[in-house]
Design a protein around this motif. Structure first.
Motif, PDB file in Angstrom:
ATOM      1  N   ASN A   1      56.327  23.994   6.597  1.00  0.00           N
ATOM      2  CA  ASN A   1      55.187  24.657   7.209  1.00  0.00           C
ATOM      3  C   ASN A   1      53.998  23.710   7.043  1.00  0.00           C
ATOM      4  O   ASN A   1      53.790  23.163   5.967  1.00  0.00           O
ATOM      5  CB  ASN A   1      54.924  25.985   6.482  1.00  0.00           C
ATOM      6  N   MET A   2      53.220  23.517   8.092  1.00  0.00           N
ATOM      7  CA  MET A   2      52.096  22.592   7.994  1.00  0.00           C
ATOM      8  C   MET A   2      50.778  23.349   7.990  1.00  0.00           C
ATOM      9  O   MET A   2      50.580  24.265   8.777  1.00  0.00           O
ATOM     10  CB  MET A   2      52.108  21.588   9.134  1.00  0.00           C
ATOM     11  N   ILE A   3      49.895  22.927   7.097  1.00  0.00           N
ATOM     12  CA  ILE A   3      48.515  23.400   7.087  1.00  0.00           C
ATOM     13  C   ILE A   3      47.653  22.156   7.262  1.00  0.00           C
ATOM     14  O   ILE A   3      47.667  21.255   6.431  1.00  0.00           O
ATOM     15  CB  ILE A   3      48.164  24.117   5.766  1.00  0.00           C
ATOM     16  N   SER A   4      46.946  22.124   8.367  1.00  0.00           N
ATOM     17  CA  SER A   4      46.154  20.970   8.737  1.00  0.00           C
ATOM     18  C   SER A   4      44.671  21.334   8.600  1.00  0.00           C
ATOM     19  O   SER A   4      44.198  22.254   9.258  1.00  0.00           O
ATOM     20  CB  SER A   4      46.491  20.603  10.185  1.00  0.00           C
ATOM     21  N   VAL A   5      43.946  20.616   7.743  1.00  0.00           N
ATOM     22  CA  VAL A   5      42.540  20.932   7.477  1.00  0.00           C
ATOM     23  C   VAL A   5      41.665  19.763   7.913  1.00  0.00           C
ATOM     24  O   VAL A   5      41.794  18.650   7.399  1.00  0.00           O
ATOM     25  CB  VAL A   5      42.306  21.233   5.980  1.00  0.00           C
ATOM     26  N   SER A   6      40.768  20.058   8.845  1.00  0.00           N
ATOM     27  CA  SER A   6      39.836  19.052   9.340  1.00  0.00           C
ATOM     28  C   SER A   6      38.477  19.213   8.665  1.00  0.00           C
ATOM     29  O   SER A   6      38.040  20.328   8.385  1.00  0.00           O
ATOM     30  CB  SER A   6      39.677  19.212  10.853  1.00  0.00           C
TER      31      SER A   6
ATOM     32  N   ALA B   1      32.630  22.825  14.773  1.00  0.00           N
ATOM     33  CA  ALA B   1      33.873  23.497  15.170  1.00  0.00           C
ATOM     34  C   ALA B   1      34.260  23.142  16.591  1.00  0.00           C
ATOM     35  O   ALA B   1      35.449  23.048  16.911  1.00  0.00           O
ATOM     36  CB  ALA B   1      33.731  25.009  15.005  1.00  0.00           C
ATOM     37  N   SER B   2      33.290  22.907  17.460  1.00  0.00           N
ATOM     38  CA  SER B   2      33.588  22.566  18.852  1.00  0.00           C
ATOM     39  C   SER B   2      34.348  21.235  18.942  1.00  0.00           C
ATOM     40  O   SER B   2      35.275  21.096  19.744  1.00  0.00           O
ATOM     41  CB  SER B   2      32.305  22.500  19.685  1.00  0.00           C
ATOM     42  N   VAL B   3      33.965  20.270  18.118  1.00  0.00           N
ATOM     43  CA  VAL B   3      34.668  18.978  18.088  1.00  0.00           C
ATOM     44  C   VAL B   3      36.086  19.191  17.573  1.00  0.00           C
ATOM     45  O   VAL B   3      37.052  18.638  18.113  1.00  0.00           O
ATOM     46  CB  VAL B   3      33.904  17.965  17.197  1.00  0.00           C
TER      47      VAL B   3
ATOM     48  N   ALA C   1      38.289  20.865  20.269  1.00  0.00           N
ATOM     49  CA  ALA C   1      38.615  19.909  21.333  1.00  0.00           C
ATOM     50  C   ALA C   1      39.667  18.913  20.866  1.00  0.00           C
ATOM     51  O   ALA C   1      40.590  18.563  21.618  1.00  0.00           O
ATOM     52  CB  ALA C   1      37.351  19.177  21.780  1.00  0.00           C
ATOM     53  N   THR C   2      39.568  18.476  19.632  1.00  0.00           N
ATOM     54  CA  THR C   2      40.538  17.519  19.076  1.00  0.00           C
ATOM     55  C   THR C   2      41.919  18.147  18.939  1.00  0.00           C
ATOM     56  O   THR C   2      42.932  17.521  19.264  1.00  0.00           O
ATOM     57  CB  THR C   2      40.050  16.992  17.712  1.00  0.00           C
ATOM     58  N   VAL C   3      41.971  19.386  18.448  1.00  0.00           N
ATOM     59  CA  VAL C   3      43.248  20.090  18.298  1.00  0.00           C
ATOM     60  C   VAL C   3      43.934  20.201  19.654  1.00  0.00           C
ATOM     61  O   VAL C   3      45.139  19.940  19.782  1.00  0.00           O
ATOM     62  CB  VAL C   3      43.037  21.480  17.653  1.00  0.00           C
ATOM     63  N   LYS C   4      43.167  20.565  20.673  1.00  0.00           N
ATOM     64  CA  LYS C   4      43.727  20.702  22.026  1.00  0.00           C
ATOM     65  C   LYS C   4      44.188  19.346  22.558  1.00  0.00           C
ATOM     66  O   LYS C   4      45.284  19.230  23.099  1.00  0.00           O
ATOM     67  CB  LYS C   4      42.678  21.317  22.949  1.00  0.00           C
TER      68      LYS C   4
ATOM     69  N   VAL D   1      39.393  24.326  10.047  1.00  0.00           N
ATOM     70  CA  VAL D   1      38.259  23.417   9.940  1.00  0.00           C
ATOM     71  C   VAL D   1      37.377  23.826   8.766  1.00  0.00           C
ATOM     72  O   VAL D   1      37.180  25.013   8.516  1.00  0.00           O
ATOM     73  CB  VAL D   1      37.439  23.362  11.259  1.00  0.00           C
ATOM     74  N   GLU D   2      36.915  22.824   8.039  1.00  0.00           N
ATOM     75  CA  GLU D   2      35.968  23.035   6.948  1.00  0.00           C
ATOM     76  C   GLU D   2      34.679  22.324   7.334  1.00  0.00           C
ATOM     77  O   GLU D   2      34.560  21.109   7.178  1.00  0.00           O
ATOM     78  CB  GLU D   2      36.536  22.479   5.632  1.00  0.00           C
ATOM     79  N   THR D   3      33.731  23.086   7.880  1.00  0.00           N
ATOM     80  CA  THR D   3      32.503  22.492   8.418  1.00  0.00           C
ATOM     81  C   THR D   3      31.521  22.035   7.341  1.00  0.00           C
ATOM     82  O   THR D   3      30.551  21.370   7.661  1.00  0.00           O
ATOM     83  CB  THR D   3      31.804  23.471   9.379  1.00  0.00           C
ATOM     84  N   ASP D   4      31.775  22.363   6.093  1.00  0.00           N
ATOM     85  CA  ASP D   4      30.926  21.841   5.015  1.00  0.00           C
ATOM     86  C   ASP D   4      31.289  20.396   4.671  1.00  0.00           C
ATOM     87  O   ASP D   4      30.609  19.758   3.871  1.00  0.00           O
ATOM     88  CB  ASP D   4      31.038  22.709   3.757  1.00  0.00           C
TER      89      ASP D   4
END
Length: 164
Positions: A90-95, A100-102, A105-108, A119-122
């Protein structure tokens, strides 16, 4: 006189370079190693904690990346596509993108499964960034069902060798 000043300057620059090479900040110490228990964490915008200690048999691949870091983004994408083919991981991918908009767009654009991406915006100010000591660069962790780190910074070839 000018010749002496020139040599003095050369010696000064050379000794400065040597002293910088022994700077304590350049010595990397790993906070988490293989065999350690992976710390649990909650992302800034998430309501619930991400479960790294899954009760089912299998593994969790925790991958940290950011769209502005080409190497981590490429590695995350390659690992995500490989994990799609394996039901034991199982993958958990944290950016760590600030916006969040970037991130979305990157995930898509990378063809990632949105349900596996967070996403962790901090960014570098976040709890998870400190827990996993990511100041030396983004990394990934392969975690077993008991929450123990079994591999760190795995490549696609190494991950494929875990699950033939």
């Amino acid at each position: 006189m000018i010749k002496n000043v020139k040599w003095f300057f050369v010696v000064l620059v050379f000794s400065s370079l040597i002293s910088l090479s022994f700077n304590r900040e350049n010595v990397k110490t790993e906070k988490l190693s293989v065999g350690d228990t992976a710390p649990q964490f909650t992302l800034r915008d998430s309501v619930q904690m991400l479960n790294l200690h899954d009760t089912r048999e299998g593994y969790t691949l925790l991958s940290f990346w950011a769209s502005y870091d080409a190497e981590s983004r490429e590695k995350n994408t390659a690992l995500a596509h490989l994990v799609k083919e394996n039901d034991r991981v199982n993958m958990i991918s944290v950016s760590f993108d600030r916006y969040a908009s970037v991130f979305h767009a990157t995930v898509k654009q990378d063809g990632l499964a949105p349900e596996d991406c967070f996403v962790e915006t901090d960014g570098s100010d976040s709890e998870v960034f400190r827990l996993y000591d990511l100041k030396g660069g983004f990394s990934n962790y392969l975690i077993n069902s008991r929450g123990v780190i079994v591999a760190k910074n795995v490549t696609t070839d190494e991950l494929a060798s875990f699950f033939p």
